[in-house]
Structure formats: structure tokens, C-alpha cells
Design an enzyme around this catalytic site. Structure first.
Site, short mmCIF file in Angstrom:
data_model
loop_
_atom_site.label_atom_id
_atom_site.label_comp_id
_atom_site.label_asym_id
_atom_site.label_seq_id
_atom_site.Cartn_x
_atom_site.Cartn_y
_atom_site.Cartn_z
CG ASP A 1 52.34 55.95 46.43
OD1 ASP A 1 51.66 54.92 46.58
OD2 ASP A 1 53.58 55.96 46.49
CG HIS B 1 54.14 51.91 47.93
ND1 HIS B 1 55.37 51.48 48.37
CD2 HIS B 1 54.27 53.25 47.74
CE1 HIS B 1 56.20 52.51 48.43
NE2 HIS B 1 55.56 53.60 48.06
CG ASP C 1 59.36 50.73 46.68
OD1 ASP C 1 59.59 49.80 45.89
OD2 ASP C 1 58.68 51.73 46.35
CD GLU D 1 81.07 48.74 24.09
OE1 GLU D 1 81.07 48.07 25.14
OE2 GLU D 1 81.17 48.23 22.95
#
Length: 334
Positions: A84, A109, A192, A228
Site C-alpha cells: 500500500d 486491496h 480487512d 497450551e
């Protein structure tokens, strides 16, 4: 109201079979999309800076490679697939002077168009095809005879054939095989960015880090906390992606099911949701866009260096490097 969708049988490549597509950039998405379109019989030109690192790679993979301006001058559709923050400078210097009436300016985009960083001429079509997956997956699924779903949009339809063009590109990329969904540049960029910030990247990393710290601070071994709180996250996400949230719960232990259903909302709760609403307002108002442009102008790619340094020095990352070598001894981390 449900979004409009198209499947493979409803779309033809014919509208662009005699047109050429200049793909600007040969990074993760550029490489995948260009290669898929080329293999679909579309005339593809790769536009790169002459000193670019990917020039030789694009040539080795069978593409026609030219300087950006040369590629634009010889193309009907200019598909911009560079970051971008690089688009504005590249567009003003190498693309805008060489566009002609009837060209299509294409993106994956919506930011540059929605926030008016780039203002195309009224004589151009402005379109978007945005695959909802990383470039490697876009290429791999295409080669397997399937594809990655995409969002498609038309911002400006000068030729009155913009929809035909964008749908043909989506078919060439392989996205109409699973299906493409109509959106707008506004909707694509706002959703987005929101997903990246509160869930996929920002929310996920913060949740993992805080959960890890909670266990370690309570005296549990960092290696066990890593398993975990981080390692097993992929197993759960894979289940959610394939079967949905309810389907995931049906495939974990009864204890995990009851504990997750009753305790999860205590962690991500109304306060969290209010923070999400604040972040969405920052995106919708343009506040985040202005902040990002301002910071990038001052610091460039160092804009996130201080945040990355803090993360790299965090115990979860240090432990993670050791743990990942146990599981993937031949992998190399950047």
C-alpha cells in the site's frame, strides 16, 4: 441481503482474451496471481523496477518482464500488487503518465482508492479482485485444479465492461472455481483492516501473549505454557476454518467444550467489544489511515520496528524458537 456471487460456469475469460494484463510487482501475491492468469491463457506482462530483486525470478518462471512504465504502456489492464505505502509513488511516477483511455486500473486491496491516495482518471475502469488467502495458497490451490475465493468490486466503470473484466481476471486467477463475492472498495478495506487489527493479527497475538504470561507468572514452565497457549492454537483454528465454530466444539473434549463455552465470554467480553467498536470507528473515519500514512512518511519500514523488537524479546518468542526446533528441525526462521 446476501451478497451477489459468481461461480466458474457463470464467468468467461473471453472479455480479456485479447487484452494484456500488466501485473505490477512480483511478491507473494503478484507471483501467484500472474502465474495463474498466464496458465489460464491470459496475456500477462510483469512490470518491475529495473533494479528489482524479482526480475530474474519472473523471467525464470516464464514471464515477459519489463520496466513498469513500459509494461503499463503496452497493457489494457494494470493490476497493482505492491505494498500500500509504495503504490502512490509508483503510480504517480511510472503508471499515471502512461495510461490511456479505456485502461483498467486494478487492485487486490481497496485502500489506495478508498482513501484517495490514488485518484485515477475518469477515463479508466477501476476494479478489484482480492483473493482471500496468501499468495502461496492462491498458487497451490490453482495447480490442484481448485482455487481461492475472492472478493470483486468495481469502483469506476468507464467502458461499461468493468464487471466483465474483473470477473474474467478472477476466473484466470482460479477464484471462480470456489466462487467470488461482490463487495465495494470501502467495505473491503474497512473489514480487512478491522479483521487484521482486532482478530487475526493484533487480537490473536495479544491473546496468546497475555495467556502465556498468566501461566508463567503463576509458576508454570514456559515450555508447557507455550504448548497450551500458542502451539495448539493452530489445531483449533484449522477445525474452525473447516467445520465452523460449532463444528470445532463438537470435535474437542467435553471438558474443553464446557470450559470454552462458559469461560471464553468472560475473557473476550463486552469491554473487549467496545474496544473493537472504537477501533472500527478509527478505521471508518480515516483516522487510522491518516496515522499510518503519517508514521510511514516519517519512519518508512521502521514504523513497526520498536513494536517488533519488544515482541522478539518477549519470553514466548524466545521459548518458541527452541520449541519449534524440536518440531521442525530443518526449518529456518527469519
Amino acid at each position: 441481503m446476501s451478497a451477489k456471487r459468481w461461480l466458474d460456469a457463470q464467468v468467461k475469460i473471453d472479455p480479456i482474451k485479447n487484452q494484456s494484463v500488466a501485473v505490477i510487482g512480483y511478491g507473494i501475491q503478484g507471483r501467484a496471481q500472474a502465474s495463474n492468469m498466464k496458465d489460464s491463457g491470459i496475456d500477462v506482462i510483469i512490470g518491475l523496477r529495473k533494479d528489482g530483486k524479482t526480475w530474474k525470478l519472473a523471467e525464470q518462471e516464464g514471464h515477459k518482464v519489463m520496466g513498469i512504465s513500459e509494461a503499463v504502456a503496452g497493457a489494457d489492464i494494470i493490476h497493482i500488487l505492491i505494498p500500500d505505502m509504495e503504490q502512490v509513488d509508483t503510480y504517480s511516477k511510472y503508471i499515471a503518465p502512461y495510461m490511456t483511455e479505456g485502461n483498467a486500473l486494478s487492485f487486490s486491496h481497496g485502500a489506495a482508492i478508498h482513501w484517495k491516495w490514488i485518484v485515477p482518471p475518469k477515463t479508466a475502469d477501476v476494479i478489484m479482485v482480492a483473493p482471500k488467502g496468501p499468495g502461496q495458497l492462491v498458487r497451490e490451490l490453482y495447480q490442484q485444479g481448485f482455487g481461492t475465493p475472492s472478493l470483486v468490486a468495481v469502483h469506476q466503470d468507464h467502458t461499461e465492461k468493468a464487471w466483465d473484466r474483473v470477473l474474467a481476471m478472477a476466473k484466470g486467477i482460479g477464484s471462480t472455481r470456489p466462487g467470488v463475492i461482490q463487495t465495494s472498495f470501502k467495505e473491503e478495506v474497512e473489514t480487512d483492516w478491522f479483521g487484521e487489527q482486532v482478530d487475526l493479527c493484533g487480537g490473536a497475538h495479544s491473546l496468546v501473549k497475555d495467556a502465556f504470561e498468566t501461566l508463567v507468572d503463576a509458576g508454570y514452565q514456559p515450555e508447557v505454557a507455550y504448548f497450551e497457549c500458542l502451539h495448539e492454537l493452530k489445531l483449533i483454528v484449522d477445525l474452525i476454518q473447516k467445520y465452523g465454530i460449532t463444528g470445532m466444539y463438537k470435535r474437542v473434549s467435553e471438558t474443553a467444550r464446557y470450559g470454552g463455552l462458559t469461560r471464553g465470554p468472560r475473557v473476550v467480553n463486552e469491554e473487549s467489544r467496545n474496544r473493537m467498536k472504537e477501533i472500527l470507528k478509527e478505521i471508518q473515519s480515516g483516522q487510522f489511515a491518516e496515522e499510518w500514512v503519517s508514521v510511514y512518511k516519517k519512519e518508512g519500514k521502521n514504523s513497526f520496528a520498536r513494536y517488533m523488537k519488544d515482541l522478539e524479546n518477549h519470553e514466548v518468542e524466545k521459548v518458541g524458537k527452541v520449541m519449534r526446533k524440536m518440531m521442525w528441525p530443518n526449518s529456518q526462521e527469519n
